[in-house]
Design a protein around this motif. Structure first.
Motif, mmCIF file in Angstrom:
data_model
loop_
_atom_site.group_PDB
_atom_site.id
_atom_site.type_symbol
_atom_site.label_atom_id
_atom_site.label_comp_id
_atom_site.label_asym_id
_atom_site.label_seq_id
_atom_site.Cartn_x
_atom_site.Cartn_y
_atom_site.Cartn_z
ATOM 1 N N HIS A 124 0.817 -1.214 0.000
ATOM 2 C CA HIS A 124 0.000 0.000 0.000
ATOM 3 C C HIS A 124 0.855 1.270 0.000
ATOM 4 O O HIS A 124 0.341 2.365 -0.225
ATOM 5 C CB HIS A 124 -0.953 0.022 1.207
ATOM 6 N N TRP A 125 2.172 1.140 0.250
ATOM 7 C CA TRP A 125 3.085 2.272 0.133
ATOM 8 C C TRP A 125 3.678 2.374 -1.274
ATOM 9 O O TRP A 125 4.536 3.221 -1.533
ATOM 10 C CB TRP A 125 4.217 2.161 1.149
ATOM 11 N N VAL A 126 3.235 1.503 -2.175
ATOM 12 C CA VAL A 126 3.689 1.487 -3.566
ATOM 13 C C VAL A 126 2.526 1.922 -4.457
ATOM 14 O O VAL A 126 1.385 1.510 -4.236
ATOM 15 C CB VAL A 126 4.172 0.075 -3.967
ATOM 16 N N ASP A 127 2.815 2.745 -5.470
ATOM 17 C CA ASP A 127 1.783 3.089 -6.434
ATOM 18 C C ASP A 127 1.259 1.796 -7.058
ATOM 19 O O ASP A 127 2.037 1.027 -7.623
ATOM 20 C CB ASP A 127 2.358 3.997 -7.519
ATOM 21 N N PRO A 128 -0.054 1.503 -6.941
ATOM 22 C CA PRO A 128 -0.543 0.174 -7.316
ATOM 23 C C PRO A 128 -0.349 -0.170 -8.785
ATOM 24 O O PRO A 128 -0.021 -1.318 -9.113
ATOM 25 C CB PRO A 128 -2.023 0.202 -6.918
ATOM 26 N N GLU A 129 -0.524 0.785 -9.688
ATOM 27 C CA GLU A 129 -0.346 0.481 -11.108
ATOM 28 C C GLU A 129 1.125 0.488 -11.505
ATOM 29 O O GLU A 129 1.606 -0.438 -12.179
ATOM 30 C CB GLU A 129 -1.123 1.475 -11.970
ATOM 31 N N ALA A 130 1.879 1.520 -11.081
ATOM 32 C CA ALA A 130 3.299 1.572 -11.403
ATOM 33 C C ALA A 130 4.050 0.399 -10.783
ATOM 34 O O ALA A 130 4.962 -0.173 -11.391
ATOM 35 C CB ALA A 130 3.895 2.895 -10.930
ATOM 36 N N GLY A 131 3.657 0.023 -9.566
ATOM 37 C CA GLY A 131 4.309 -1.099 -8.904
ATOM 38 C C GLY A 131 4.046 -2.410 -9.626
ATOM 39 O O GLY A 131 4.966 -3.221 -9.810
ATOM 40 N N ALA A 132 2.800 -2.634 -10.051
ATOM 41 C CA ALA A 132 2.481 -3.861 -10.772
ATOM 42 C C ALA A 132 3.198 -3.914 -12.110
ATOM 43 O O ALA A 132 3.675 -4.976 -12.534
ATOM 44 C CB ALA A 132 0.972 -3.981 -10.963
ATOM 45 N N ALA A 177 -7.401 -2.323 -4.164
ATOM 46 C CA ALA A 177 -6.516 -1.353 -4.800
ATOM 47 C C ALA A 177 -5.380 -2.059 -5.524
ATOM 48 O O ALA A 177 -5.015 -1.708 -6.646
ATOM 49 C CB ALA A 177 -5.965 -0.374 -3.760
ATOM 50 N N ALA A 178 -4.810 -3.078 -4.881
ATOM 51 C CA ALA A 178 -3.720 -3.832 -5.501
ATOM 52 C C ALA A 178 -4.206 -4.573 -6.739
ATOM 53 O O ALA A 178 -3.534 -4.592 -7.778
ATOM 54 C CB ALA A 178 -3.122 -4.801 -4.499
ATOM 55 N N ALA A 179 -5.389 -5.200 -6.656
ATOM 56 C CA ALA A 179 -5.932 -5.927 -7.800
ATOM 57 C C ALA A 179 -6.231 -4.986 -8.955
ATOM 58 O O ALA A 179 -5.999 -5.319 -10.126
ATOM 59 C CB ALA A 179 -7.199 -6.678 -7.384
ATOM 60 N N GLY A 180 -6.718 -3.783 -8.638
ATOM 61 C CA GLY A 180 -6.967 -2.798 -9.685
ATOM 62 C C GLY A 180 -5.689 -2.386 -10.392
ATOM 63 O O GLY A 180 -5.664 -2.217 -11.616
ATOM 64 N N GLY A 181 -4.607 -2.227 -9.623
ATOM 65 C CA GLY A 181 -3.331 -1.881 -10.220
ATOM 66 C C GLY A 181 -2.808 -2.986 -11.115
ATOM 67 O O GLY A 181 -2.243 -2.724 -12.186
ATOM 68 N N ILE A 182 -2.995 -4.235 -10.711
ATOM 69 C CA ILE A 182 -2.551 -5.377 -11.513
ATOM 70 C C ILE A 182 -3.322 -5.424 -12.832
ATOM 71 O O ILE A 182 -2.734 -5.627 -13.906
ATOM 72 C CB ILE A 182 -2.727 -6.677 -10.718
ATOM 73 N N ARG A 183 -4.629 -5.225 -12.765
ATOM 74 C CA ARG A 183 -5.426 -5.235 -13.997
ATOM 75 C C ARG A 183 -5.009 -4.111 -14.933
ATOM 76 O O ARG A 183 -4.885 -4.295 -16.144
ATOM 77 C CB ARG A 183 -6.909 -5.111 -13.657
ATOM 78 N N ALA A 184 -4.787 -2.919 -14.379
ATOM 79 C CA ALA A 184 -4.426 -1.777 -15.208
ATOM 80 C C ALA A 184 -3.052 -1.936 -15.835
ATOM 81 O O ALA A 184 -2.825 -1.524 -16.979
ATOM 82 C CB ALA A 184 -4.472 -0.492 -14.370
ATOM 83 N N ALA A 185 -2.133 -2.539 -15.108
ATOM 84 C CA ALA A 185 -0.774 -2.699 -15.623
ATOM 85 C C ALA A 185 -0.714 -3.740 -16.723
ATOM 86 O O ALA A 185 0.075 -3.625 -17.670
ATOM 87 C CB ALA A 185 0.173 -3.082 -14.479
ATOM 88 N N GLY A 186 -1.524 -4.789 -16.611
ATOM 89 C CA GLY A 186 -1.491 -5.868 -17.577
ATOM 90 C C GLY A 186 -0.300 -6.788 -17.347
ATOM 91 O O GLY A 186 0.571 -6.528 -16.511
ATOM 92 N N GLY A 187 -0.278 -7.878 -18.108
ATOM 93 C CA GLY A 187 0.839 -8.809 -18.013
ATOM 94 C C GLY A 187 0.638 -9.929 -17.014
ATOM 95 O O GLY A 187 1.518 -10.778 -16.853
#
Length: 274
Positions: A123-131, A193-203
């Protein structure tokens, strides 16, 4: 092993990474942090170890190396990334290799990993940039494993802690009232929030949600030690944090004896696409 139902995020978890003052406050007392924070369930470590295609593991926000040491004991070659130099120095003293940087800014220098893990830190990591960064450093089939502890404080202690924090830090950039019942959505929103970042990042493939239930028992002093290492207090001036602990300690005195609480560790695991 039960999976967790999806929950709608309240919008607070995906903003936590912007609060750098709190994110980098835990190194004020790394010794207390390391002794008071609970370890992660063996079943979770075994799940990640069994699912990873190889032994190379990157621990994001490794702190003092609590999870890193558990993964090392399970046979992984662990490298930690930690933005707080004081926490990183503690982990180094325990034999964990650590590079000091925020994960979003960290340079992998061409290295690849079989698992990227993060314990009570994503949660201290940007969820999309981190993923997106995790996807770049993972080998095909590698795991992104994000996990948090969920505490339901003993009756009377949660209320005392919430009220004392609210008086000590009325301008706090987080909902201290959430400590009344951390299972009432506070940690689920972190997973969302983490799952949303993973979906947005793709891969990645679809993320799996897991839960591991356990119980924590401790004395009044042990619970106060744990609370002192929380982000609600590490960012406060020492005298204000001491007042909060004094009030909570008084409430704990009324309960008497051993304090028990139902706890859980929740996890989000996604596999890097080939």
């Amino acid at each position: 092993m039960p999976t967790l139902p999806p929950e709608r995020p309240d919008g607070s978890a995906d903003r936590a990474h912007r609060d750098r003052r709190t994110a980098e406050s835990f190194g004020a007392d790394p010794e207390r942090y390391d002794r008071s924070r609970p370890r992660y369930p063996d079943a979770l470590v075994e799940r990640i170890t069994a699912g990873a295609p190889g032994p190379d593991l990157l621990d994001v926000g490794c702190g003092t190396g609590i999870a890193s040491r558990q993964f090392r004991a399970a046979g992984h070659r662990v490298l930690g990334v930690e933005p707080d130099e004081r926490m990183a120095a503690f982990a180094l003293r325990t034999g964990i290799g650590v590079e000091t940087a925020a994960f979003e800014d960290w340079d992998p220098a061409g290295r690849r990993f079989d698992a990227v893990a993060s314990g009570t830190a994503w949660h201290w990591v940007d969820p999309e940039a981190g993923a997106a960064k995790a996807a770049r450093v993972l080998r095909p089939g590698g795991l992104l494993a994000l996990f948090w502890h969920v505490f339901r404080l003993p009756p009377g202690i949660a209320e005392a802690f919430a009220e004392a924090c609210r008086r000590a830090a009325p301008d706090a950039p987080f909902d201290v009232g959430a400590v009344r019942d951390r299972e009432a959505g506070a940690q689920w929103s972190l997973l969302d929030a983490a799952a949303g970042g993973i979906r947005a990042a793709g891969g990645f493939g679809a993320a799996e949600r897991l839960r591991f239930d356990w119980e924590r028992s401790g004395t009044r002093e042990e619970w106060l030690d744990r609370m002192a290492s929380s982000g609600a207090l590490t960012r406060l001036p020492q005298e204000r944090a001491a007042r909060v602990l004094e009030e909570v300690g008084a409430a704990a005195e009324e309960t008497g004896g051993d304090l028990r609480a139902d706890c859980a560790t929740v996890a989000l695991i996604a596999v890097r696409a080939g």
